[in-house]
Design a protein around this motif. Structure first.
Motif, PDB file in Angstrom:
ATOM      1  N   ALA A  60       0.827  -1.215   0.000  1.00 45.71           N
ATOM      2  CA  ALA A  60       0.000   0.000   0.000  1.00 45.71           C
ATOM      3  C   ALA A  60       0.858   1.260   0.000  1.00 45.71           C
ATOM      4  O   ALA A  60       0.558   2.218  -0.713  1.00 45.71           O
ATOM      5  N   ALA A  61       1.923   1.258   0.789  1.00 48.15           N
ATOM      6  CA  ALA A  61       2.816   2.419   0.844  1.00 48.15           C
ATOM      7  C   ALA A  61       3.464   2.649  -0.520  1.00 48.15           C
ATOM      8  O   ALA A  61       3.563   3.792  -0.991  1.00 48.15           O
ATOM      9  N   ARG A  62       3.902   1.569  -1.161  1.00 49.37           N
ATOM     10  CA  ARG A  62       4.504   1.682  -2.488  1.00 49.37           C
ATOM     11  C   ARG A  62       3.480   2.229  -3.482  1.00 49.37           C
ATOM     12  O   ARG A  62       3.793   3.110  -4.288  1.00 49.37           O
ATOM     13  N   ASP A  63       2.235   1.717  -3.418  1.00 49.00           N
ATOM     14  CA  ASP A  63       1.173   2.190  -4.322  1.00 49.00           C
ATOM     15  C   ASP A  63       0.880   3.671  -4.106  1.00 49.00           C
ATOM     16  O   ASP A  63       0.546   4.387  -5.048  1.00 49.00           O
ATOM     17  N   ALA A  64       0.972   4.122  -2.860  1.00 47.90           N
ATOM     18  CA  ALA A  64       0.670   5.518  -2.532  1.00 47.90           C
ATOM     19  C   ALA A  64       1.864   6.439  -2.755  1.00 47.90           C
ATOM     20  O   ALA A  64       1.752   7.654  -2.614  1.00 47.90           O
ATOM     21  N   GLY A  65       3.043   5.867  -3.088  1.00 52.74           N
ATOM     22  CA  GLY A  65       4.234   6.680  -3.329  1.00 52.74           C
ATOM     23  C   GLY A  65       4.950   7.113  -2.059  1.00 52.74           C
ATOM     24  O   GLY A  65       5.665   8.107  -2.050  1.00 52.74           O
ATOM     25  N   VAL A  66       4.755   6.358  -0.975  1.00 57.65           N
ATOM     26  CA  VAL A  66       5.401   6.679   0.298  1.00 57.65           C
ATOM     27  C   VAL A  66       6.671   5.839   0.425  1.00 57.65           C
ATOM     28  O   VAL A  66       6.616   4.617   0.344  1.00 57.65           O
ATOM     29  N   ASP A  67       7.789   6.517   0.626  1.00 59.27           N
ATOM     30  CA  ASP A  67       9.076   5.824   0.769  1.00 59.27           C
ATOM     31  C   ASP A  67       9.530   5.836   2.221  1.00 59.27           C
ATOM     32  O   ASP A  67       9.125   6.684   3.011  1.00 59.27           O
ATOM     33  N   GLY A  68      10.427   4.922   2.564  1.00 58.40           N
ATOM     34  CA  GLY A  68      11.042   4.913   3.874  1.00 58.40           C
ATOM     35  C   GLY A  68      10.255   4.185   4.939  1.00 58.40           C
ATOM     36  O   GLY A  68      10.596   4.256   6.111  1.00 58.40           O
ATOM     37  N   VAL A  69       9.201   3.485   4.564  1.00 56.60           N
ATOM     38  CA  VAL A  69       8.363   2.797   5.538  1.00 56.60           C
ATOM     39  C   VAL A  69       8.765   1.326   5.669  1.00 56.60           C
ATOM     40  O   VAL A  69       8.589   0.726   6.729  1.00 56.60           O
ATOM     41  N   ASP A  70       9.333   0.753   4.640  1.00 56.16           N
ATOM     42  CA  ASP A  70       9.633  -0.694   4.617  1.00 56.16           C
ATOM     43  C   ASP A  70      10.484  -1.149   5.805  1.00 56.16           C
ATOM     44  O   ASP A  70      10.228  -2.199   6.378  1.00 56.16           O
ATOM     45  N   ASP A  71      11.488  -0.356   6.173  1.00 58.05           N
ATOM     46  CA  ASP A  71      12.377  -0.750   7.267  1.00 58.05           C
ATOM     47  C   ASP A  71      11.673  -0.770   8.623  1.00 58.05           C
ATOM     48  O   ASP A  71      12.123  -1.431   9.555  1.00 58.05           O
ATOM     49  N   LEU A  72      10.577  -0.017   8.732  1.00 65.91           N
ATOM     50  CA  LEU A  72       9.855   0.068   9.997  1.00 65.91           C
ATOM     51  C   LEU A  72       8.845  -1.064  10.182  1.00 65.91           C
ATOM     52  O   LEU A  72       8.302  -1.234  11.267  1.00 65.91           O
ATOM     53  N   LEU A  73       8.619  -1.806   9.109  1.00 65.25           N
ATOM     54  CA  LEU A  73       7.572  -2.831   9.142  1.00 65.25           C
ATOM     55  C   LEU A  73       8.138  -4.187   9.546  1.00 65.25           C
ATOM     56  O   LEU A  73       8.335  -5.079   8.734  1.00 65.25           O
ATOM     57  N   ASN A  74       8.384  -4.332  10.837  1.00 62.75           N
ATOM     58  CA  ASN A  74       8.756  -5.627  11.399  1.00 62.75           C
ATOM     59  C   ASN A  74       8.086  -5.737  12.759  1.00 62.75           C
ATOM     60  O   ASN A  74       7.975  -4.767  13.489  1.00 62.75           O
ATOM     61  N   GLY A  75       7.605  -6.898  13.072  1.00 60.79           N
ATOM     62  CA  GLY A  75       6.837  -7.079  14.301  1.00 60.79           C
ATOM     63  C   GLY A  75       5.425  -6.557  14.122  1.00 60.79           C
ATOM     64  O   GLY A  75       5.071  -6.031  13.067  1.00 60.79           O
ATOM     65  N   PRO A  76       4.603  -6.692  15.149  1.00 62.41           N
ATOM     66  CA  PRO A  76       3.227  -6.208  15.038  1.00 62.41           C
ATOM     67  C   PRO A  76       3.211  -4.680  14.887  1.00 62.41           C
ATOM     68  O   PRO A  76       3.814  -3.973  15.687  1.00 62.41           O
ATOM     69  N   THR A  77       2.550  -4.205  13.840  1.00 65.36           N
ATOM     70  CA  THR A  77       2.585  -2.788  13.515  1.00 65.36           C
ATOM     71  C   THR A  77       1.180  -2.203  13.466  1.00 65.36           C
ATOM     72  O   THR A  77       0.277  -2.791  12.889  1.00 65.36           O
ATOM     73  N   ALA A  78       1.045  -1.047  14.085  1.00 65.73           N
ATOM     74  CA  ALA A  78      -0.173  -0.253  13.968  1.00 65.73           C
ATOM     75  C   ALA A  78       0.243   1.125  13.469  1.00 65.73           C
ATOM     76  O   ALA A  78       1.326   1.623  13.800  1.00 65.73           O
TER      77      ALA A  78
END
Length: 194
Positions: A60-78
């Motif tokens: 979704a972040a890639r589709d929306a053009g948001v960068d820099g989020v991938d590294d934060l997505l580990n473990g349960p995320t809200a």
């Protein structure tokens, strides 16, 4: 989860990313349902705090053009999707994390720029938009008051000078007529020559 459900979830998350000023990603592991409800309530109306699967959030972040989020997505995320003042949201998250050590601020993004956890905390230390605007307005008002007094000063000086002259004339009427008589004397001299 079936494929259409995943596609709908990705589309919903992508729309949240697009329509938000920013987002803060948190880890909520160990928080109770009541604590999560309290957190949502403390964030206010202008924030959608949503639990999301990391793989779907990356897409979704890639589709929306948001960068820099991938590294934060580990473990349960809200994700706290911010539609209002980001400073207020950062403060609410910081304060909740202080009271509940299980909430971990991972980072996020604001106006297209990635932020790490320390930058989110610095954002929380700022004053709210309303307070900053009030300070700006107060500073501008002070400068306008100074400018008005500077523009008024010459007028006030002239008024005081005229007032002093009027007082002098009222006290000694002969001092006011002497210059007028001096002005009329040359005119009489010219008229008698002609």
């Amino acid at each position: 989860m079936a494929r259409p459900d995943k596609a709908a979830a990705v589309a919903e998350l992508a729309e949240e990313f697009r329509s938000s000023n920013g987002a803060v990603l948190t880890e909520y592991r160990g928080l109770t349902v009541k604590q999560l409800q309290d957190l949502r309530r403390s964030l206010g109306e202008n924030v959608n705090y949503a639990v999301a699967k990391n793989t779907l959030t990356k897409i979704a972040a890639r589709d929306a053009g948001v960068d820099g989020v991938d590294d934060l997505l580990n473990g349960p995320t809200a994700i706290a999707f911010i539609k209002g003042d980001p400073v207020e949201v950062a403060k609410s998250l910081r304060d909740f994390a202080k009271a509940n050590d299980k909430l971990v601020i991972k980072g996020g993004f604001l106006d297209g720029s990635a932020l790490d956890a320390d930058e989110i905390k610095k954002l929380a230390d700022l004053e709210s938009r309303e307070v900053l605007l009030a300070k700006l307005a107060g500073g501008m008002k002070a400068n306008l008051s100074k400018a008005a007094s500077l523009f008024q000063a010459p007028l006030a000086q002239a008024a005081r000078a005229v007032g002093a002259l009027q007082t002098k004339v009222e006290q000694d009427p002969s001092s006011a007529s002497a210059p007028a008589e001096a002005d009329s004397a040359p005119a009489d001299a010219e008229g008698s020559e002609g």
